[in-house]
Scaffold this motif. Structure first.
Motif, PDB file in Angstrom:
ATOM      1  N   ARG A  89     -17.675  54.309  -6.914  1.00 60.47           N
ATOM      2  CA  ARG A  89     -18.908  53.694  -7.397  1.00 60.47           C
ATOM      3  C   ARG A  89     -19.744  53.081  -6.281  1.00 60.47           C
ATOM      4  O   ARG A  89     -20.896  52.700  -6.512  1.00 60.47           O
ATOM      5  CB  ARG A  89     -18.591  52.611  -8.440  1.00 60.47           C
ATOM      6  CG  ARG A  89     -17.972  53.145  -9.723  1.00 60.47           C
ATOM      7  CD  ARG A  89     -17.799  52.038 -10.741  1.00 60.47           C
ATOM      8  NE  ARG A  89     -17.241  52.550 -11.998  1.00 60.47           N
ATOM      9  CZ  ARG A  89     -16.986  51.798 -13.072  1.00 60.47           C
ATOM     10  NH1 ARG A  89     -17.234  50.482 -13.028  1.00 60.47           N
ATOM     11  NH2 ARG A  89     -16.490  52.341 -14.158  1.00 60.47           N
ATOM     12  N   ALA A  90     -19.161  52.936  -5.108  1.00 57.42           N
ATOM     13  CA  ALA A  90     -19.868  52.302  -3.992  1.00 57.42           C
ATOM     14  C   ALA A  90     -19.288  52.815  -2.681  1.00 57.42           C
ATOM     15  O   ALA A  90     -18.240  53.463  -2.648  1.00 57.42           O
ATOM     16  CB  ALA A  90     -19.732  50.774  -4.079  1.00 57.42           C
ATOM     17  N   TRP A  91     -20.003  52.513  -1.607  1.00 56.89           N
ATOM     18  CA  TRP A  91     -19.542  52.875  -0.274  1.00 56.89           C
ATOM     19  C   TRP A  91     -18.707  51.729   0.305  1.00 56.89           C
ATOM     20  O   TRP A  91     -19.080  50.563   0.227  1.00 56.89           O
ATOM     21  CB  TRP A  91     -20.723  53.135   0.646  1.00 56.89           C
ATOM     22  CG  TRP A  91     -21.433  54.427   0.381  1.00 56.89           C
ATOM     23  CD1 TRP A  91     -22.503  54.623  -0.441  1.00 56.89           C
ATOM     24  CD2 TRP A  91     -21.099  55.707   0.930  1.00 56.89           C
ATOM     25  NE1 TRP A  91     -22.868  55.945  -0.439  1.00 56.89           N
ATOM     26  CE2 TRP A  91     -22.032  56.644   0.399  1.00 56.89           C
ATOM     27  CE3 TRP A  91     -20.127  56.165   1.815  1.00 56.89           C
ATOM     28  CZ2 TRP A  91     -22.009  57.991   0.730  1.00 56.89           C
ATOM     29  CZ3 TRP A  91     -20.097  57.504   2.157  1.00 56.89           C
ATOM     30  CH2 TRP A  91     -21.020  58.402   1.615  1.00 56.89           C
ATOM     31  N   LEU A  92     -17.587  52.086   0.913  1.00 54.01           N
ATOM     32  CA  LEU A  92     -16.768  51.114   1.625  1.00 54.01           C
ATOM     33  C   LEU A  92     -17.018  51.291   3.118  1.00 54.01           C
ATOM     34  O   LEU A  92     -16.642  52.308   3.705  1.00 54.01           O
ATOM     35  CB  LEU A  92     -15.282  51.318   1.304  1.00 54.01           C
ATOM     36  CG  LEU A  92     -14.308  50.381   2.043  1.00 54.01           C
ATOM     37  CD1 LEU A  92     -14.581  48.926   1.681  1.00 54.01           C
ATOM     38  CD2 LEU A  92     -12.868  50.762   1.750  1.00 54.01           C
ATOM     39  N   PHE A  93     -17.692  50.306   3.724  1.00 53.16           N
ATOM     40  CA  PHE A  93     -17.964  50.333   5.158  1.00 53.16           C
ATOM     41  C   PHE A  93     -16.876  49.553   5.880  1.00 53.16           C
ATOM     42  O   PHE A  93     -16.457  48.481   5.435  1.00 53.16           O
ATOM     43  CB  PHE A  93     -19.327  49.700   5.469  1.00 53.16           C
ATOM     44  CG  PHE A  93     -20.494  50.592   5.149  1.00 53.16           C
ATOM     45  CD1 PHE A  93     -20.408  51.584   4.180  1.00 53.16           C
ATOM     46  CD2 PHE A  93     -21.686  50.443   5.815  1.00 53.16           C
ATOM     47  CE1 PHE A  93     -21.472  52.407   3.874  1.00 53.16           C
ATOM     48  CE2 PHE A  93     -22.773  51.251   5.530  1.00 53.16           C
ATOM     49  CZ  PHE A  93     -22.671  52.232   4.556  1.00 53.16           C
ATOM     50  N   ARG A  94     -16.435  50.073   7.013  1.00 54.17           N
ATOM     51  CA  ARG A  94     -15.377  49.422   7.787  1.00 54.17           C
ATOM     52  C   ARG A  94     -15.853  49.177   9.209  1.00 54.17           C
ATOM     53  O   ARG A  94     -16.544  49.995   9.805  1.00 54.17           O
ATOM     54  CB  ARG A  94     -14.116  50.294   7.823  1.00 54.17           C
ATOM     55  CG  ARG A  94     -13.521  50.621   6.462  1.00 54.17           C
ATOM     56  CD  ARG A  94     -12.189  51.338   6.612  1.00 54.17           C
ATOM     57  NE  ARG A  94     -11.608  51.689   5.311  1.00 54.17           N
ATOM     58  CZ  ARG A  94     -11.723  52.890   4.752  1.00 54.17           C
ATOM     59  NH1 ARG A  94     -12.389  53.851   5.381  1.00 54.17           N
ATOM     60  NH2 ARG A  94     -11.169  53.135   3.581  1.00 54.17           N
ATOM     61  N   GLN A  95     -15.451  47.978   9.742  1.00 52.98           N
ATOM     62  CA  GLN A  95     -15.721  47.587  11.124  1.00 52.98           C
ATOM     63  C   GLN A  95     -17.205  47.736  11.455  1.00 52.98           C
ATOM     64  O   GLN A  95     -17.599  48.584  12.250  1.00 52.98           O
ATOM     65  CB  GLN A  95     -14.863  48.405  12.096  1.00 52.98           C
ATOM     66  CG  GLN A  95     -13.367  48.257  11.868  1.00 52.98           C
ATOM     67  CD  GLN A  95     -12.541  49.099  12.817  1.00 52.98           C
ATOM     68  OE1 GLN A  95     -13.012  49.480  13.881  1.00 52.98           O
ATOM     69  NE2 GLN A  95     -11.298  49.379  12.451  1.00 52.98           N
ATOM     70  N   GLY A  96     -17.994  46.895  10.813  1.00 52.32           N
ATOM     71  CA  GLY A  96     -19.427  47.021  10.994  1.00 52.32           C
ATOM     72  C   GLY A  96     -20.132  45.701  11.177  1.00 52.32           C
ATOM     73  O   GLY A  96     -19.511  44.626  11.253  1.00 52.32           O
ATOM     74  N   THR A  97     -21.449  45.786  11.256  1.00 49.79           N
ATOM     75  CA  THR A  97     -22.308  44.604  11.363  1.00 49.79           C
ATOM     76  C   THR A  97     -23.403  44.699  10.320  1.00 49.79           C
ATOM     77  O   THR A  97     -23.869  45.798   9.979  1.00 49.79           O
ATOM     78  CB  THR A  97     -22.939  44.495  12.764  1.00 49.79           C
ATOM     79  OG1 THR A  97     -23.709  45.674  13.021  1.00 49.79           O
ATOM     80  CG2 THR A  97     -21.860  44.355  13.841  1.00 49.79           C
ATOM     81  N   TYR A  98     -23.800  43.541   9.824  1.00 53.63           N
ATOM     82  CA  TYR A  98     -24.841  43.471   8.799  1.00 53.63           C
ATOM     83  C   TYR A  98     -25.949  42.553   9.300  1.00 53.63           C
ATOM     84  O   TYR A  98     -25.701  41.424   9.724  1.00 53.63           O
ATOM     85  CB  TYR A  98     -24.259  42.928   7.496  1.00 53.63           C
ATOM     86  CG  TYR A  98     -25.281  42.673   6.424  1.00 53.63           C
ATOM     87  CD1 TYR A  98     -25.791  43.704   5.646  1.00 53.63           C
ATOM     88  CD2 TYR A  98     -25.764  41.376   6.191  1.00 53.63           C
ATOM     89  CE1 TYR A  98     -26.734  43.468   4.665  1.00 53.63           C
ATOM     90  CE2 TYR A  98     -26.707  41.127   5.209  1.00 53.63           C
ATOM     91  CZ  TYR A  98     -27.196  42.177   4.449  1.00 53.63           C
ATOM     92  OH  TYR A  98     -28.143  41.940   3.478  1.00 53.63           O
ATOM     93  N   HIS A  99     -27.185  43.070   9.258  1.00 46.43           N
ATOM     94  CA  HIS A  99     -28.346  42.283   9.677  1.00 46.43           C
ATOM     95  C   HIS A  99     -29.351  42.272   8.539  1.00 46.43           C
ATOM     96  O   HIS A  99     -29.713  43.328   8.021  1.00 46.43           O
ATOM     97  CB  HIS A  99     -29.002  42.894  10.919  1.00 46.43           C
ATOM     98  CG  HIS A  99     -28.094  43.013  12.095  1.00 46.43           C
ATOM     99  ND1 HIS A  99     -27.847  41.967  12.971  1.00 46.43           N
ATOM    100  CD2 HIS A  99     -27.350  44.058  12.540  1.00 46.43           C
ATOM    101  CE1 HIS A  99     -27.005  42.372  13.902  1.00 46.43           C
ATOM    102  NE2 HIS A  99     -26.683  43.634  13.662  1.00 46.43           N
ATOM    103  N   ARG A 100     -29.809  41.081   8.177  1.00 44.09           N
ATOM    104  CA  ARG A 100     -30.874  40.935   7.198  1.00 44.09           C
ATOM    105  C   ARG A 100     -32.055  40.277   7.884  1.00 44.09           C
ATOM    106  O   ARG A 100     -31.911  39.249   8.555  1.00 44.09           O
ATOM    107  CB  ARG A 100     -30.420  40.088   6.005  1.00 44.09           C
ATOM    108  CG  ARG A 100     -31.487  39.969   4.914  1.00 44.09           C
ATOM    109  CD  ARG A 100     -30.993  39.186   3.714  1.00 44.09           C
ATOM    110  NE  ARG A 100     -32.024  39.079   2.706  1.00 44.09           N
ATOM    111  CZ  ARG A 100     -32.250  39.982   1.757  1.00 44.09           C
ATOM    112  NH1 ARG A 100     -31.473  41.053   1.691  1.00 44.09           N
ATOM    113  NH2 ARG A 100     -33.210  39.825   0.881  1.00 44.09           N
TER     114      ARG A 100
END
Length: 379
Positions: free
Chosen positions: A217-228
């Motif tokens: 149902r969703a994407w599982l992201f691993r070892q990442g960075t999130y910028h808003r």
């Protein structure tokens, strides 16, 4: 007067129609089978034999594997051969009836050309149904299996998915909403993923991850960075994560998994893939696939148009032998496909709509045949 014409006058109308139809259909069988064999063989030689010979020389393709690939590809060429055979079969059958003066005899008994072409239309309609079934149920899976067999035989197997540079754009209400890019894909997990999200035309989020996997149902992201980002383009939130789920569409995965050409897909599969492409905003590719879908749907109707063309030419033209009928059939087929190629190029280029590009050549052939039939029926 031919023997068939004398008893026709004494029989009831419905029985007379049945005998006439069966007689003409029986005359069409032999030239149809001959034309089907010849035209299918020509298409197969041009489309497969030369390619297989080159692989046998360059990649040591075995003779048994080459024969297997050839026979797996035959239904694809049979789809092309059936309309051509309908043209040749109806043209030669009606020409032979004209040569034996049977058409003249039937016309003297009050049988109009409009009535005489009915068996050809019946045969064309049956060929239409058979071509559609062959083109939907048999040819695509067998052609795809042929490619897989060939790649395995020359030890150069191709993955059934895109392995590098998966790129997806998502639009909503005419505005770009998302860019999704992955450097590599192994069939399950995407590597080096970057996602850029927009809101009302403004950059909103940037997510990078070492890998991403669809979890149902969703994407599982691993070892990442999130910028808003804020509206002034400065960072509002910047964080790293080991695992994080994002409810983005599954479309990038569907685009990466589907790498088959339209000839290896049914119209239903092409239609489903078009829905995926529509979300990506790739207008050029979308036009090309829409044209291919309409080509697949419209091709069987060529059987009906060619059957009518052959019948009318056989009735109205001078008496022709097998050689002249074959030559005239080749000339008509070449002219049709030349025009159809031009319309297809216009459709893929966006000059005309995909429906018009695919269907108009068939309609033009049918309209010409109807005009010739109207003229023949008045004289």
């Amino acid at each position: 007067m031919p023997a068939i014409a004398r008893p026709l006058q004494k029989m009831p109308w419905q029985l007379r129609v049945s005998l006439l139809d069966r007689y003409i259909l029986r005359e069409m069988i032999r030239p149809f089978v001959f034309g089907f064999g010849v035209f299918t063989a020509i298409a197969a030689v041009i489309g497969t034999v030369f390619y297989l010979i080159r692989n046998m020389v360059e990649h040591n393709l075995g003779i048994l594997s080459a024969l297997q690939v050839f026979f797996l590809r035959l239904p694809t060429f049979a789809v092309l051969g059936i309309p051509m055979a309908m043209l040749f079969g109806s043209l030669l059958a009606y020409s032979q009836l004209s040569r034996r003066s049977e058409l003249i005899a039937w016309k003297s008994c009050g049988v109009s050309p409009l009535r005489l072409v009915r068996p050809a239309l019946l045969a064309g309609f049956c060929a239409l149904l058979f071509t559609f079934a062959l083109n939907e149920l048999v040819a695509p899976p067998m052609a795809y299996r042929a490619i897989q067999t060939l790649e395995a035989a020359i030890q150069r197997p191709q993955p059934s998915f895109q392995t590098n540079n998966i790129f997806y754009r998502r639009f909503a209400e005419g505005q770009l909403r998302q860019l999704f890019f992955a450097h590599r894909f192994d069939g399950k997990v995407m590597g080096e993923v970057t996602v850029v999200n927009f809101e009302q035309g403004q950059l909103q989020e940037i997510i990078t991850a070492k890998e991403a996997e669809w979890q149902g149902r969703a994407w599982l992201f691993r070892q990442g960075t999130y910028h808003r980002l804020r509206r002034d383009r400065d960072y509002d939130v910047a964080e790293t994560f080991s695992e994080r789920r994002f409810a983005y569409p599954r479309t990038p995965l569907e685009l990466a998994l589907e790498t088959r050409a339209p000839e290896f897909m049914t119209s239903r599969e092409i239609y489903h893939y078009l829905q995926i492409l529509a979300e990506s905003g790739d207008a050029k590719r979308l036009r090309q696939w829409r044209v291919q879908l309409q080509e697949k749907l419209s091709l069987p109707f060529l059987c009906l148009s060619f059957a009518l063309v052959g019948a009318v030419l056989g009735i109205s033209s001078p008496r022709q032998g097998q050689g002249r009928a074959f030559g005239l059939s080749v000339a008509i087929i070449f002219g049709y496909y030349f025009g159809a190629f031009i319309f297809t190029a216009f459709g893929e280029g966006g000059a005309v709509s995909p429906i018009l590009a695919s269907w108009l050549p068939k309609v033009i052939v049918g309209a010409i045949a109807l005009g010739m039939l109207y003229h023949a029926n008045r004289h």
